[in-house]
Design a protein around this motif. Structure first.
Motif, mmCIF file in Angstrom:
data_model
loop_
_atom_site.group_PDB
_atom_site.id
_atom_site.type_symbol
_atom_site.label_atom_id
_atom_site.label_comp_id
_atom_site.label_asym_id
_atom_site.label_seq_id
_atom_site.Cartn_x
_atom_site.Cartn_y
_atom_site.Cartn_z
ATOM 1 N N ARG A 234 0.834 -1.206 0.000
ATOM 2 C CA ARG A 234 0.000 0.000 0.000
ATOM 3 C C ARG A 234 0.871 1.260 0.000
ATOM 4 O O ARG A 234 0.557 2.237 -0.688
ATOM 5 C CB ARG A 234 -0.923 -0.008 1.215
ATOM 6 C CG ARG A 234 -2.078 -0.991 1.081
ATOM 7 C CD ARG A 234 -2.981 -0.975 2.298
ATOM 8 N NE ARG A 234 -4.154 -1.818 2.100
ATOM 9 C CZ ARG A 234 -5.082 -2.035 3.030
ATOM 10 N NH1 ARG A 234 -4.953 -1.464 4.230
ATOM 11 N NH2 ARG A 234 -6.114 -2.807 2.782
ATOM 12 N N GLU A 239 -0.514 -2.891 -6.727
ATOM 13 C CA GLU A 239 -1.759 -3.654 -6.624
ATOM 14 C C GLU A 239 -1.497 -4.956 -5.881
ATOM 15 O O GLU A 239 -0.651 -5.753 -6.282
ATOM 16 C CB GLU A 239 -2.313 -3.959 -8.016
ATOM 17 C CG GLU A 239 -3.669 -4.665 -7.979
ATOM 18 C CD GLU A 239 -4.243 -4.892 -9.349
ATOM 19 O OE1 GLU A 239 -5.292 -5.566 -9.442
ATOM 20 O OE2 GLU A 239 -3.655 -4.403 -10.339
ATOM 21 N N SER A 240 -2.218 -5.175 -4.810
ATOM 22 C CA SER A 240 -1.991 -6.341 -3.964
ATOM 23 C C SER A 240 -2.308 -7.642 -4.690
ATOM 24 O O SER A 240 -3.344 -7.772 -5.338
ATOM 25 C CB SER A 240 -2.851 -6.254 -2.702
ATOM 26 O OG SER A 240 -2.717 -7.424 -1.903
ATOM 27 N N ARG A 241 -1.399 -8.595 -4.555
ATOM 28 C CA ARG A 241 -1.656 -9.934 -5.083
ATOM 29 C C ARG A 241 -2.325 -10.814 -4.028
ATOM 30 O O ARG A 241 -2.735 -11.917 -4.329
ATOM 31 C CB ARG A 241 -0.344 -10.571 -5.572
ATOM 32 C CG ARG A 241 0.180 -9.902 -6.838
ATOM 33 C CD ARG A 241 1.372 -10.631 -7.407
ATOM 34 N NE ARG A 241 1.109 -12.041 -7.695
ATOM 35 C CZ ARG A 241 0.420 -12.486 -8.744
ATOM 36 N NH1 ARG A 241 -0.095 -11.634 -9.618
ATOM 37 N NH2 ARG A 241 0.242 -13.784 -8.926
ATOM 38 N N THR A 258 -8.615 -6.449 0.152
ATOM 39 C CA THR A 258 -9.235 -6.010 -1.102
ATOM 40 C C THR A 258 -10.738 -6.264 -1.011
ATOM 41 O O THR A 258 -11.221 -6.900 -0.067
ATOM 42 C CB THR A 258 -8.658 -6.766 -2.322
ATOM 43 O OG1 THR A 258 -9.126 -8.126 -2.299
ATOM 44 C CG2 THR A 258 -7.139 -6.739 -2.325
#
Length: 338
Positions: A234, A239-241, A258
């Protein structure tokens, strides 16, 4: 000298509600030799209690494992205390990604045989021969490659609400079961690059050593776990996996990472990722339950538990006595869930 909580849940919740300050939730662990866990435990309890800290902490000869919250105005004093104890100096801390003063309602510090129950005999393998520690960004980049194997080292009730994309998620209810399952599942991948992750990193310490003990040549682990990963990703605007919720072992039972909803209500099958414990105390089963079913079944996991809960006036002293007599048997079920 008070070395344990003496108040009821109702009193503790009322105290929290009356607080005018914020609390911050933090977790940490360290494998370190503690010569006298009982003495260490007592000193730790007194110090943290004096700072109005709450949480659940395990101490063993092999180290310490803590999940807790700290009043914001006492954070500096808390950090100073950690630095004053040689076993806790320069402790890597993982601060929660979502805040709630109700993450813990009391302070519990216990001496345990191990800081993570693995069901293995002492000396079964070299626990110091761990895998390579990957920073969150390193893990993020490597996890996108096709020739790597990403493995979730958490229990099935954790991964059902949140996990890394394309991760292998063993269907295990305990860490001991998971260790066995992973070795069997990855038996034909001993030469692959293995990426392990868990909530805060502590389970991967033993899991990576276990895999190396069984001949896996390229074992890697997410340093700081999901908590550290989400925080750094963040901060860097990536973009979070990891998608969905990160299950946590406190009153919140989860932190939103998410908007993906991966789980389903155990009762009606509706998309949902809210974990609750069955309100019928002799059961107390951990389930995913939507708001409609929570209302329909009174917060219980089944019609049977709801009927039983309504049938017995648990507030009466005699029924509480009967319930306490049942707890040793019920405790076996609860320990398995932990």
């Amino acid at each position: 000298m008070k070395l344990h909580n003496k108040y009821s849940k109702e009193v503790l919740l009322a105290r929290l509600q009356a607080e005018s300050f914020r609390r911050r939730t933090v977790s940490f662990y360290r494998y370190v030799n503690i010569e006298n866990p009982k003495e260490f435990r007592d000193q730790l309890y007194l110090a943290l209690d004096s700072l109005s800290c709450l949480g659940r902490i395990y101490v063993a000869h092999e180290g310490i494992n803590a999940q807790m919250n700290v009043p914001e105005h006492n954070i500096d004093a808390f950090l100073e205390y950690l630095q004053s104890v040689c076993e806790l100096q320069d402790m890597p801390l993982k601060w929660a990604i979502e805040e709630s003063k109700y993450s813990f309602i009391k302070l519990v510090v216990r001496v345990r045989p191990k800081i993570v129950a693995d069901g293995l005999e002492d000396g079964a393998f070299d626990v110091t021969n761990v895998g390579k520690h990957l920073s969150p960004v390193e893990f993020h980049e490597l996890s996108q490659k096709e020739d790597v194997v990403v493995v979730d080292m958490r229990n099935n009730y954790e991964s059902e609400v949140g996990r890394f994309e394309n991760a292998i998620c063993p269907d295990a209810e305990t860490f001991r079961e998971e260790l066995e399952d992973v070795v069997e599942t990855l038996a034909d991948k001993k030469d692959k690059k293995i990426l392990l992750y868990c909530t805060g990193g502590i389970r991967c310490e033993k899991a990576s050593a276990w895999l190396k003990h069984h001949g896996f040549s390229d074992v890697n682990q997410l340093h700081g776990g999901i908590i550290a990963y989400v925080s750094e990703i963040r901060q860097k605007g990536l973009e979070s996996r990891f998608i969905g919720k990160n299950f946590v072992f406190d009153e919140r039972l989860g932190e939103r990472v998410t908007d993906h909803v991966l789980g389903k209500c155990y009762q009606c099958g509706k998309p949902c990722d809210t974990h609750v414990n069955c309100r019928y105390d002799p059961c107390h089963e951990l389930v995913i339950q939507c708001s409609e079913c929570a209302e329909k079944y009174g917060g219980c996991c089944s019609e049977e538990c709801y009927t039983n809960m309504k049938s017995f006036p648990w507030h009466q002293k005699e029924y509480r006595k009967q319930l306490n007599q049942l707890r040793p048997v019920i405790g076996e079920k609860r320990e398995k869930a932990c």
